[in-house]
Design an enzyme around this catalytic site. Structure first.
Site, PDB file in Angstrom:
ATOM      1  N   ARG A 230       1.601  21.913   1.316  1.00 48.58           N
ATOM      2  CA  ARG A 230       1.199  19.959   1.399  1.00 48.58           C
ATOM      3  C   ARG A 230       1.900  19.268   0.159  1.00 48.58           C
ATOM      4  O   ARG A 230       1.195  19.967  -0.734  1.00 48.58           O
ATOM      5  CB  ARG A 230       0.054  19.970   1.416  1.00 48.58           C
ATOM      6  N   ASP A 254       9.441  22.234  -1.054  1.00 48.00           N
ATOM      7  CA  ASP A 254       9.378  21.393   0.940  1.00 48.00           C
ATOM      8  C   ASP A 254       8.882  20.296   1.092  1.00 48.00           C
ATOM      9  O   ASP A 254       8.963  19.904   1.990  1.00 48.00           O
ATOM     10  CB  ASP A 254       9.717  22.821   1.676  1.00 48.00           C
ATOM     11  N   GLU A 259       6.737  12.128   1.670  1.00 47.65           N
ATOM     12  CA  GLU A 259       7.447  12.840   2.250  1.00 47.65           C
ATOM     13  C   GLU A 259       7.241  11.684   3.453  1.00 47.65           C
ATOM     14  O   GLU A 259       8.377  11.750   4.412  1.00 47.65           O
ATOM     15  CB  GLU A 259       7.608  13.851   2.424  1.00 47.65           C
ATOM     16  N   HIS A 291      11.028  19.747   3.787  1.00 49.32           N
ATOM     17  CA  HIS A 291       9.816  19.989   5.378  1.00 49.32           C
ATOM     18  C   HIS A 291      10.293  20.823   6.124  1.00 49.32           C
ATOM     19  O   HIS A 291      10.563  20.794   7.251  1.00 49.32           O
ATOM     20  CB  HIS A 291       8.848  19.509   6.013  1.00 49.32           C
TER      21      HIS A 291
HETATM   22  P1  NAD Z   1      -4.000  30.743   6.086  1.00 52.30           P
HETATM   23  O1  NAD Z   1      -5.116  29.193   6.640  1.00 52.30           O
HETATM   24  O2  NAD Z   1      -4.223  31.431   6.816  1.00 52.30           O
HETATM   25  O3  NAD Z   1      -4.604  30.747   4.513  1.00 52.30           O
HETATM   26  C1  NAD Z   1      -4.859  29.696   3.306  1.00 52.30           C
HETATM   27  C2  NAD Z   1      -5.390  29.964   2.756  1.00 52.30           C
HETATM   28  O4  NAD Z   1      -5.732  29.347   1.610  1.00 52.30           O
HETATM   29  C3  NAD Z   1      -7.103  30.881   3.000  1.00 52.30           C
HETATM   30  O5  NAD Z   1      -6.392  32.282   2.212  1.00 52.30           O
HETATM   31  C4  NAD Z   1      -7.913  29.953   2.421  1.00 52.30           C
HETATM   32  O6  NAD Z   1      -9.485  31.453   2.022  1.00 52.30           O
HETATM   33  C5  NAD Z   1      -7.609  29.625   0.774  1.00 52.30           C
HETATM   34  N1  NAD Z   1      -8.156  28.075   0.120  1.00 52.30           N
HETATM   35  C6  NAD Z   1      -8.252  27.428   1.164  1.00 52.30           C
HETATM   36  N2  NAD Z   1      -8.805  26.436   0.085  1.00 52.30           N
HETATM   37  C7  NAD Z   1      -8.347  27.343  -1.158  1.00 52.30           C
HETATM   38  C8  NAD Z   1      -8.909  26.697  -2.029  1.00 52.30           C
HETATM   39  N3  NAD Z   1      -9.219  24.942  -2.595  1.00 52.30           N
HETATM   40  N4  NAD Z   1      -8.155  26.965  -3.408  1.00 52.30           N
HETATM   41  C9  NAD Z   1      -7.567  28.080  -2.649  1.00 52.30           C
HETATM   42  N5  NAD Z   1      -7.171  28.609  -1.360  1.00 52.30           N
HETATM   43  C10 NAD Z   1      -8.024  27.773  -0.778  1.00 52.30           C
HETATM   44  O7  NAD Z   1      -3.126  29.030   6.314  1.00 52.30           O
HETATM   45  P2  NAD Z   1      -1.692  29.810   6.192  1.00 52.30           P
HETATM   46  O8  NAD Z   1      -0.904  29.773   7.488  1.00 52.30           O
HETATM   47  O9  NAD Z   1      -0.643  30.636   4.638  1.00 52.30           O
HETATM   48  O10 NAD Z   1      -0.670  28.317   5.446  1.00 52.30           O
HETATM   49  C11 NAD Z   1      -1.084  28.180   4.414  1.00 52.30           C
HETATM   50  C12 NAD Z   1       0.056  26.293   4.218  1.00 52.30           C
HETATM   51  O11 NAD Z   1       1.144  25.985   4.406  1.00 52.30           O
HETATM   52  C13 NAD Z   1      -1.313  25.450   5.012  1.00 52.30           C
HETATM   53  O12 NAD Z   1      -2.471  25.218   4.836  1.00 52.30           O
HETATM   54  C14 NAD Z   1       0.058  24.267   5.296  1.00 52.30           C
HETATM   55  O13 NAD Z   1      -0.234  23.410   4.837  1.00 52.30           O
HETATM   56  C15 NAD Z   1       1.199  24.935   4.916  1.00 52.30           C
HETATM   57  N6  NAD Z   1       2.165  25.277   5.930  1.00 52.30           N
HETATM   58  C16 NAD Z   1       3.397  24.478   5.806  1.00 52.30           C
HETATM   59  C17 NAD Z   1       4.629  24.858   6.071  1.00 52.30           C
HETATM   60  C18 NAD Z   1       6.257  23.922   6.093  1.00 52.30           C
HETATM   61  O14 NAD Z   1       6.683  24.226   6.699  1.00 52.30           O
HETATM   62  N7  NAD Z   1       6.250  24.093   4.870  1.00 52.30           N
HETATM   63  C19 NAD Z   1       4.540  25.373   7.572  1.00 52.30           C
HETATM   64  C20 NAD Z   1       3.238  26.199   7.435  1.00 52.30           C
HETATM   65  C21 NAD Z   1       2.413  26.274   7.192  1.00 52.30           C
END
Ligand code: NAD
Length: 344
Positions: A230, A254, A259, A291
């Site tokens: 994000r 990305d 954005e 994105h």
């Molecule tokens: P997930 O929930 O499986 O994993 C997130 C991880 O972050 C977890 O292990 C959690 O413990 C950890 N976390 C939470 N708070 C934290 C902190 N303060 N410091 C460090 N780690 C922390 O999520 P995911 O499916 O792996 O997705 C991760 C991120 O990717 C999403 O939150 C989303 O913002 C982003 N995303 C982007 C796109 C894109 O198209 N660019 C698509 C999907 C997801």
């Protein structure tokens, strides 16, 4: 049941239309993003389907509730753009928790490879019959250290790919768990030792602007920063300063904190008023994608199927397994899901 579908793009329509016949659901597609000015389009619908850059603040949610919308179906995983406090007890909110973690992890790797071997610049040069390779020197990823912040679904797949490259893996997560050949360290240590840093944690109050001047100062000279998570994890002006001072060697983005104004839209005939975005786009060692990390055929199919299943469960009064609520960001201990599998 009628869905008012906001911020529709051709690929959304294609993937949802592929499955809609299997459901007793009608979709009305709108190209407009959801916000205070467009919310009226949802009149006569039962459900609203929204994406990452739709506005889901108190004003919009209140209007949706007044119109009788009972379900907000997010066709994305992230939910940092929703005012859950305003929604709680009034409108159920479901999401697609996982559609293809491979898509996002692989895109992060694509940014890494392009930035390192400068293929984005080589492409432009050779198309202009310029076969000079000066300035395109990269480095071997093999043997280098990558720091992964957030080791959830996407972070873990990203780690697996980096292991295949022969990289040393450092990781930081608020809830660390055992992962083979991964050393969990604190953020300072990760910043100090990593050649590449990739962000895979959600945007929360704790992670907002986590990559700021202070964090950047602790990083290795010439570090590569990858953000597919994000935009607001990174303080953009501090990133620009880091790029100008060469502390940051390259950045693959990305996502961008502002954005919503630009991403997913075509501004090729206009100038960019956002000075920070324009400055980022002016660096040859910055690669911005709009994105698109999620954008694979598999992910789009999964998004459509899970969203339609979420709506069907709501329609049939069944538990909402993918519901997110006011208590979710505070962790499972605060979960107040009722006996019927719904948050209220
Ligand atoms: P997930 O929930 O499986 O994993 C997130 C991880 O972050 C977890 O292990 C959690 O413990 C950890 N976390 C939470 N708070 C934290 C902190 N303060 N410091 C460090 N780690 C922390 O999520 P995911 O499916 O792996 O997705 C991760 C991120 O990717 C999403 O939150 C989303 O913002 C982003 N995303 C982007 C796109 C894109 O198209 N660019 C698509 C999907 C997801």
């Amino acid at each position: 049941m009628k869905i008012a579908f906001f911020d529709t793009k051709p690929y959304d329509r294609q993937s949802f239309d592929q499955y809609i016949d299997q459901y007793d659901i009608e979709i009305k597609y709108f190209e407009a993003k959801l916000n205070e000015d467009t919310v009226a389009l949802a009149a006569h619908a039962d459900v609203v389907c929204a994406f990452v850059n739709d506005t889901l603040n108190e004003a919009v949610l209140d209007t949706l509730v007044d119109m009788g919308i009972g379900l907000l179906a997010l066709r994305c995983a992230g939910y940092n753009h929703v005012d859950f406090e305003a929604a709680y007890d009034k409108v159920h909110i479901v999401r697609v928790p996982a559609y293809s973690p491979y898509a996002v992890a692989e895109h992060a790797i694509a940014l890494m490879f392009s930035l390192n071997r400068k293929t984005h610049r080589a492409y432009v040069r050779t198309r202009d019959n310029n076969f000079n390779i000066n300035g395109l020197t990269g480095f071997d990823f093999h043997g280098k250290t990558v720091g992964v912040i957030g080791t959830g679904k996407i972070g873990r797949i990203f780690i697996d790919i980096c292991k295949g490259l022969g990289m040393k893996i450092l990781a930081y997560d608020m809830y660390p768990s055992e992962i083979e050949d991964v050393e969990f360290v604190n953020l300072t240590s990760l910043y100090q030792k990593s050649d590449v840093i990739s962000l895979h944690c959600p945007l929360t109050q704790e992670t907002h602007y986590m990559i700021d001047e202070d964090a950047i100062q602790q990083m290795k000279e010439g570090v590569m920063l990858i953000n597919t998570s994000r935009g607001a994890l990174v303080q953009t002006e501090h990133l620009i300063d880091g790029l100008k001072s060469k502390k940051i060697g390259s950045a693959g983005l990305d996502v961008y904190e502002e954005e919503s104004e630009y991403f997913f839209e075509d501004f090729s005939s206009e100038s960019i008023d956002d000075d920070n975005l324009a400055r980022l786009l002016s660096f040859s060692n910055v690669l911005v994608t709009s994105h698109q990390a999620f954008l694979t055929k598999e992910a789009l199919s999964n998004i459509a199927q899970t969203t339609l299943e979420n709506v069907k469960a709501y329609q049939e009064g069944r538990p909402l397994v993918n519901e997110v609520c006011y208590h979710c960001p505070e962790g499972p201990t605060k979960c107040e899901k009722k006996e019927n599998g719904r948050c209220f």
